[in-house]
Scaffold this motif. Sequence first.
Motif, PDB file in Angstrom:
ATOM      1  N   ALA A  10     -14.235  -3.190 -12.810  1.00  0.00           N
ATOM      2  CA  ALA A  10     -14.385  -2.292 -11.540  1.00  0.00           C
ATOM      3  C   ALA A  10     -13.956  -0.440 -12.510  1.00  0.00           C
ATOM      4  CB  ALA A  10     -12.498  -2.805 -10.718  1.00  0.00           C
ATOM      5  N   LEU A  28       0.995  -1.476   0.040  1.00  0.00           N
ATOM      6  CA  LEU A  28      -0.111   0.012   0.440  1.00  0.00           C
ATOM      7  C   LEU A  28       1.009   1.007  -0.185  1.00  0.00           C
ATOM      8  CD1 LEU A  28      -2.776  -1.301   2.520  1.00  0.00           C
ATOM      9  CD2 LEU A  28      -3.457  -0.777   0.263  1.00  0.00           C
ATOM     10  N   GLY A  65      -7.454   2.146  -5.650  1.00  0.00           N
ATOM     11  CA  GLY A  65      -8.008   0.983  -5.251  1.00  0.00           C
ATOM     12  C   GLY A  65      -8.591  -0.014  -6.181  1.00  0.00           C
ATOM     13  N   ALA A  66      -8.776   0.647  -6.937  1.00  0.00           N
ATOM     14  CA  ALA A  66      -9.434  -0.432  -7.598  1.00  0.00           C
ATOM     15  C   ALA A  66      -8.635  -1.763  -8.323  1.00  0.00           C
ATOM     16  CB  ALA A  66     -10.276   0.180  -8.813  1.00  0.00           C
ATOM     17  N   VAL A 109      -9.074  10.633  -8.128  1.00  0.00           N
ATOM     18  CA  VAL A 109      -8.891   9.460  -9.460  1.00  0.00           C
ATOM     19  C   VAL A 109      -7.779   8.657  -9.628  1.00  0.00           C
ATOM     20  CG1 VAL A 109      -8.689   9.055 -12.408  1.00  0.00           C
ATOM     21  CG2 VAL A 109      -9.467  11.057 -11.370  1.00  0.00           C
ATOM     22  N   ALA A 152      -6.578   7.347  -6.448  1.00  0.00           N
ATOM     23  CA  ALA A 152      -6.750   6.695  -5.082  1.00  0.00           C
ATOM     24  C   ALA A 152      -7.700   5.462  -5.815  1.00  0.00           C
ATOM     25  CB  ALA A 152      -7.188   7.025  -3.411  1.00  0.00           C
ATOM     26  N   ALA A 153      -8.830   6.326  -6.311  1.00  0.00           N
ATOM     27  CA  ALA A 153      -9.525   5.113  -6.832  1.00  0.00           C
ATOM     28  C   ALA A 153      -9.274   3.858  -7.898  1.00  0.00           C
ATOM     29  CB  ALA A 153     -11.126   5.642  -7.861  1.00  0.00           C
ATOM     30  N   VAL A 191      -7.969  -4.162  -5.245  1.00  0.00           N
ATOM     31  CA  VAL A 191      -9.871  -4.541  -5.081  1.00  0.00           C
ATOM     32  C   VAL A 191      -9.199  -5.909  -6.304  1.00  0.00           C
ATOM     33  CG1 VAL A 191     -11.825  -4.633  -5.693  1.00  0.00           C
ATOM     34  CG2 VAL A 191     -10.831  -2.952  -4.300  1.00  0.00           C
ATOM     35  N   ALA A 192      -9.244  -5.474  -8.097  1.00  0.00           N
ATOM     36  CA  ALA A 192      -8.912  -6.392  -8.631  1.00  0.00           C
ATOM     37  C   ALA A 192      -8.740  -7.676  -8.620  1.00  0.00           C
ATOM     38  CB  ALA A 192      -9.266  -5.538  -9.826  1.00  0.00           C
TER      39      ALA A 192
END
Lengths: 211, 211
Positions: free
Chosen positions: B196, B134, B171-172, B165, B167-168, B175-176
């Motif tokens: 995603a 992270l 994160g995506a 954007v 960060a999103a 997650v994927a």
Amino acid sequence: MESDDVPSGLRERKKRETRIALSWAAIRLTVERGFDNVRVEDIAAEAGVSPRTFNNYFAGKGEAIAARQVERARAIAEELRARPADEPLWEAITNAALARFALGQDSHREPADQQWVEGVRLMVSEPALQGEFLKAAAAVEAEFAAVVAERTGTDPELDLYPKLVAAAVGGAMAVAVEHWLRTEPPGAVTDLLRDAFAQLSQGLPTPRRTT
Amino acid sequence: MESDDVPSGLRERKKRETRIALSWAAIRLTVERGFDNVRVEDIAAEAGVSPRTFNNYFAGKGEAIAARQVERARAIAEELRARPADEPLWEAITNAALARFALGQDSHREPADQQWVEGVRLMVSEPALQGEFLKAAAAVEAEFAAVVAERTGTDPELDLYPKLVAAAVGGAMAVAVEHWLRTEPPGAVTDLLRDAFAQLSQGLPTPRRTT
DNA sequence: CCCGATTATTGCGCACTCCGCAAAAATTCG
DNA sequence: CGAATTTTTGCGGAGTGCGCAATAATCGGG
């Protein structure tokens, strides 16, 4: 065998208190002196326990510091769970987050903590701690995702959706706080959060030039 | 004084090679034996340098392992920068990510790495490493945000948008990949990523039951 | 091609961390 | 009160991360 009930015996209370004392001491000392100038020994002394006991509660300094963030994030998740089920998701999330952030906001607003804010800035920019904060955020994200899944009738095991939302929300909060810490006349975090969530819920469209 | 040009002397090449060798050795050994059963000494030996030299390149085992993720994330950012400026943002992001992920995908597809995938699962579930991953993601996110800012004419210092954007997107991807690693018949990551990003760009609307 | 300057590698030492283990202290409950 | 459970503590040791100075490798100009 029980999972998370609160026996509320004297023993549990003391443990909780020790934990909080250690975490708080770690934060305070780090903000004051800088992360590298704080030894586990110091933190333990501040909390009135032996150095060895510190490691019974936390795996390291970083974890102790991040513990309070974890608590807040958990609180937001619970807040979300408590929201009326018919409230639109993003509205509920925004309200839940705002409620918790507003809580910690005005609790200790003194003019003297100018120096403290500076220390916090240094703290969050410490590489070793950034990892810890993010790890903490990730740990709670699973919980948050579960709540989102509950609300939306999705399955965290099968659908990307709940974890996607959790990750986006976590990221948004981090960005908002970071931006807030960087702003010199510190405004209201809540406004930034509202803005961030609004953008997220609208699919992060390219904003038209506001300048 | 130069920032990031490549002198391409023999010296720089060797340094780059050593760095990659160390990172790769750290990953391989960790996947095989588990994080705690790998000592810095082992990694250094594998790469043919002294233990002390390891710490000249990385602050710790975790950083060495995460280094490759950093590289990939950087590559995605550059890929995005190279995309035609008139391509819609989310399309460009999706294409950039997909290109880089597809790259590493079919490069070593052997049936024998069933055991290897298992090791990777263990590795990514190591708490000490999650923080490191992270942290690495966060480090690159700033870079990514800069590219987004360039494309959209926003200012990372003033607007939440670019970092939001970034960060999103980060994160995506996390997650994927996490979802992908958890899925038993491993499908295509690229499909998950596409999904995603699509959800993100639509504001993460509550999905209607697809079951 | 060689030699001085620059840069990387290495060994040594040390402060610190983290954790297992077992004894001692505290708390709970019958 | 007294035994059982749980927590705290001290000790010890394996590992880590890094400063420092010596050594080795590379570079660049003559």
